[in-house]
Design a protein around this motif. Sequence first.
Motif, PDB file in Angstrom:
ATOM      1  N   SER A 186       0.929  -1.207   0.042  1.00 20.11           N
ATOM      2  CA  SER A 186      -0.128   0.184  -0.004  1.00 20.11           C
ATOM      3  C   SER A 186       1.014   1.147   0.041  1.00 20.11           C
ATOM      4  CB  SER A 186      -1.090   0.031   1.360  1.00 20.11           C
ATOM      5  OG  SER A 186      -0.378   0.292   2.429  1.00 20.11           O
ATOM      6  N   ARG A 187       2.008   1.259   0.747  1.00 15.64           N
ATOM      7  CA  ARG A 187       2.926   2.318   0.691  1.00 15.64           C
ATOM      8  C   ARG A 187       3.974   2.557  -0.816  1.00 15.64           C
ATOM      9  NH1 ARG A 187       5.825   1.404   6.524  1.00 15.64           N
ATOM     10  NH2 ARG A 187       4.266   2.451   7.761  1.00 15.64           N
ATOM     11  N   LEU A 188       4.320   1.230  -1.105  1.00 12.71           N
ATOM     12  CA  LEU A 188       5.059   1.321  -2.540  1.00 12.71           C
ATOM     13  C   LEU A 188       4.011   1.842  -3.622  1.00 12.71           C
ATOM     14  CD1 LEU A 188       7.706   0.244  -3.792  1.00 12.71           C
ATOM     15  CD2 LEU A 188       6.448  -1.856  -4.239  1.00 12.71           C
TER      16      LEU A 188
ATOM     17  N   VAL B 253      12.111  -4.036   6.760  1.00 13.30           N
ATOM     18  CA  VAL B 253      12.139  -2.775   6.320  1.00 13.30           C
ATOM     19  C   VAL B 253      11.426  -1.823   6.246  1.00 13.30           C
ATOM     20  CG1 VAL B 253      13.333  -1.615   4.249  1.00 13.30           C
ATOM     21  CG2 VAL B 253      14.160  -3.947   4.841  1.00 13.30           C
ATOM     22  N   CYS B 254      10.210  -2.147   5.758  1.00 12.96           N
ATOM     23  CA  CYS B 254       8.895  -1.490   5.569  1.00 12.96           C
ATOM     24  C   CYS B 254       8.113  -1.567   6.750  1.00 12.96           C
ATOM     25  CB  CYS B 254       8.240  -1.514   4.369  1.00 12.96           C
ATOM     26  SG  CYS B 254       6.923  -0.600   3.867  1.00 12.96           S
ATOM     27  N   LYS B 255       8.745  -1.297   7.884  1.00 16.56           N
ATOM     28  CA  LYS B 255       8.098  -1.427   9.432  1.00 16.56           C
ATOM     29  C   LYS B 255       6.953  -0.518   9.575  1.00 16.56           C
ATOM     30  CE  LYS B 255      12.404  -1.626  10.967  1.00 16.56           C
ATOM     31  NZ  LYS B 255      13.554  -1.533  12.111  1.00 16.56           N
TER      32      LYS B 255
ATOM     33  N   CYS C  78      12.431   1.652   7.225  1.00 17.97           N
ATOM     34  CA  CYS C  78      13.824   2.143   7.035  1.00 17.97           C
ATOM     35  C   CYS C  78      13.903   2.586   5.522  1.00 17.97           C
ATOM     36  CB  CYS C  78      14.869   0.879   7.117  1.00 17.97           C
ATOM     37  SG  CYS C  78      14.628   0.139   8.787  1.00 17.97           S
ATOM     38  N   CYS C  79      13.313   3.727   5.360  1.00 20.78           N
ATOM     39  CA  CYS C  79      13.158   4.224   3.691  1.00 20.78           C
ATOM     40  C   CYS C  79      14.609   4.496   3.345  1.00 20.78           C
ATOM     41  CB  CYS C  79      12.167   5.521   3.874  1.00 20.78           C
ATOM     42  SG  CYS C  79      10.454   4.943   4.249  1.00 20.78           S
ATOM     43  N   GLN C  80      15.224   5.222   4.199  1.00 16.32           N
ATOM     44  CA  GLN C  80      16.680   5.700   3.496  1.00 16.32           C
ATOM     45  C   GLN C  80      17.663   4.303   2.914  1.00 16.32           C
ATOM     46  OE1 GLN C  80      17.003   8.516   3.191  1.00 16.32           O
ATOM     47  NE2 GLN C  80      15.506   9.193   4.612  1.00 16.32           N
ATOM     48  N   ASP C  81      17.444   2.993   3.675  1.00 15.65           N
ATOM     49  CA  ASP C  81      18.109   1.871   3.089  1.00 15.65           C
ATOM     50  C   ASP C  81      17.118   1.089   2.134  1.00 15.65           C
ATOM     51  OD1 ASP C  81      20.106   2.471   5.018  1.00 15.65           O
ATOM     52  OD2 ASP C  81      18.950   1.638   6.612  1.00 15.65           O
ATOM     53  N   CYS C  82      16.148   1.467   1.782  1.00 14.05           N
ATOM     54  CA  CYS C  82      15.174   0.552   1.234  1.00 14.05           C
ATOM     55  C   CYS C  82      15.613   0.731  -0.475  1.00 14.05           C
ATOM     56  CB  CYS C  82      13.799   0.991   1.157  1.00 14.05           C
ATOM     57  SG  CYS C  82      12.480   0.312   0.296  1.00 14.05           S
ATOM     58  N   MET C  83      15.707  -0.349  -0.961  1.00  9.92           N
ATOM     59  CA  MET C  83      16.214  -0.533  -2.227  1.00  9.92           C
ATOM     60  C   MET C  83      14.832  -0.147  -3.380  1.00  9.92           C
ATOM     61  SD  MET C  83      16.364  -4.687  -2.587  1.00  9.92           S
ATOM     62  CE  MET C  83      15.130  -5.854  -2.286  1.00  9.92           C
TER      63      MET C  83
ATOM     64  N   GLU D 229      11.110   4.151  -6.374  1.00  5.03           N
ATOM     65  CA  GLU D 229       9.967   3.982  -7.051  1.00  5.03           C
ATOM     66  C   GLU D 229       8.827   4.109  -6.095  1.00  5.03           C
ATOM     67  OE1 GLU D 229      10.570  -0.424  -8.007  1.00  5.03           O
ATOM     68  OE2 GLU D 229      12.492   0.446  -7.537  1.00  5.03           O
ATOM     69  N   CYS D 230       9.045   3.993  -4.603  1.00  7.42           N
ATOM     70  CA  CYS D 230       7.914   3.949  -3.811  1.00  7.42           C
ATOM     71  C   CYS D 230       7.248   5.353  -3.913  1.00  7.42           C
ATOM     72  CB  CYS D 230       8.452   3.792  -2.327  1.00  7.42           C
ATOM     73  SG  CYS D 230       7.304   3.996  -1.141  1.00  7.42           S
ATOM     74  N   VAL D 231       5.942   5.234  -4.132  1.00  8.84           N
ATOM     75  CA  VAL D 231       5.069   6.415  -4.285  1.00  8.84           C
ATOM     76  C   VAL D 231       4.814   7.105  -2.942  1.00  8.84           C
ATOM     77  CG1 VAL D 231       2.885   7.492  -5.246  1.00  8.84           C
ATOM     78  CG2 VAL D 231       3.881   5.083  -6.332  1.00  8.84           C
TER      79      VAL D 231
ATOM     80  N   SER E 103       4.411  10.735   2.623  1.00  2.91           N
ATOM     81  CA  SER E 103       3.370  10.307   3.118  1.00  2.91           C
ATOM     82  C   SER E 103       3.234   8.698   3.641  1.00  2.91           C
ATOM     83  CB  SER E 103       1.974  10.465   1.770  1.00  2.91           C
ATOM     84  OG  SER E 103       2.223   9.640   0.683  1.00  2.91           O
ATOM     85  N   VAL E 104       4.431   8.135   3.903  1.00  6.87           N
ATOM     86  CA  VAL E 104       4.674   7.036   4.324  1.00  6.87           C
ATOM     87  C   VAL E 104       3.641   6.616   5.545  1.00  6.87           C
ATOM     88  CG1 VAL E 104       6.229   5.436   5.081  1.00  6.87           C
ATOM     89  CG2 VAL E 104       6.886   6.899   3.216  1.00  6.87           C
ATOM     90  N   MET E 105       3.731   7.344   6.445  1.00  2.70           N
ATOM     91  CA  MET E 105       2.864   7.010   7.708  1.00  2.70           C
ATOM     92  C   MET E 105       1.652   7.175   7.531  1.00  2.70           C
ATOM     93  SD  MET E 105       5.365   5.991   9.320  1.00  2.70           S
ATOM     94  CE  MET E 105       4.582   5.515  10.813  1.00  2.70           C
TER      95      MET E 105
HETATM   96  S1  SF4 Z   1      10.626   3.558   0.692  1.00  5.05           S
HETATM   97 FE1  SF4 Z   1       8.434   2.864   0.700  1.00  5.05          FE
HETATM   98  S2  SF4 Z   1       8.619   0.436   0.519  1.00  5.05           S
HETATM   99 FE2  SF4 Z   1      10.614   1.351   1.039  1.00  5.05          FE
HETATM  100  S3  SF4 Z   1      10.557   1.152   3.309  1.00  5.05           S
HETATM  101 FE3  SF4 Z   1      10.049   3.383   2.660  1.00  5.05          FE
HETATM  102  S4  SF4 Z   1       7.802   3.023   2.730  1.00  5.05           S
HETATM  103 FE4  SF4 Z   1       8.486   1.038   2.342  1.00  5.05          FE
END
Ligand code: SF4
Length: 337
Positions: free
Chosen positions: A142-144, A187-189, A194-199, A203-205, A211-213
């Motif tokens: 839902s975040r991606l 990662v997507c806890k 951990c967005c800074q380390d997320c591969m 592309e994550c909208v 608006s992650v939270m």
């Molecule tokens: S960048 Fe997007 S998919 Fe990656 S951890 Fe953050 S919210 Fe989750």
Amino acid sequence: MNFSNKLIDWYNLNKRDLPWRLTKDPYRIWVSEIILQQTRIEHGEKYYHKFLKKYPNISYLASTSNDELLKIWEGLGYYSRALNMHKTALIVQEKFDGKFPSKYSDLIELPGIGDYTASAVSSICSDEVQPVVDGNVLRFLSRLYKIDLPIDTAKTKTYFKNLGFKLIKGVKPGDFNQAMMDYGSMVCKPRKSCCQDCMFSSECVAFNTDSVMQYPFKKKKIKIKDRYLNYVVILSDDKKTRIKKRNSEGIWKNLYEFPLIETKKESTHNDIIKKLDIDFLELKDVKRIKHKLSHQLLHISFYIFRVGDIFDDFISIQSLNKYPFPKPLNKFISELV
Ligand code: SF4
């Protein structure tokens, strides 16, 4: 490289070392999946070992009693899971000749097995193309893709299931499902993702629109109901007491408890004594605790009475640990023994 291959590469390098990942035995995978529903992995791992030690295969589980099974399950909560496992074991013995099924269409017919568990077991054990949709997957996807759907509706689950079918194509289904769940929980806890380390951050909208939270979100707010449970703990001079099996539907069915008076609001010891209408009991102590369940806040009071005479159905306090009790009662009993 596409999303699914990238995810599986990450999984192969980062996957958690968990005991149920060493097997493809559907019985063991099923046990782990049921235990892990609503349970943290570290907590579930201990129960997984304990459960398999007592019930190494389906025939041991089928021949157990509900009391014995609930004793093993004690402290895990959601006790209907254990009772459904027992029902399932009996069906597997009869209908599948004692061989635990690994096909989605067989699994989904068994008690306590829904789409999530049937997908997990069939994908891991027989490479069936069945994407899992659990809390971790819902949050991650839902975040991606910034999916504006409340996650607590059946329609949304179907939407994510269909999305899963598109993503799982061409990769090993069991690995894909476990990778999705691991990525969501590592990662997507929920809170500290951990967005800074997320591969997938480029592309994550949700990440790119800050608006992650806000994801995922629910339609209904859970309404917490207050309940007032007053336990009458009668102790005889020779350390005996009375317990009974909880037969009513709802929480803790088939577990044991002390005689209970449920009230609509907090009671005083005088209220309870009046309700009991027995004048030979001497009140010794009152202990109050609160216990939170997902939809209920339990206000539990233990009224400890002393009695000289022993009733026929009294049992020794020392033997209480042979019976399955709900967690808050167990804590009280451990202080009593
Ligand atoms: S960048 Fe997007 S998919 Fe990656 S951890 Fe953050 S919210 Fe989750």
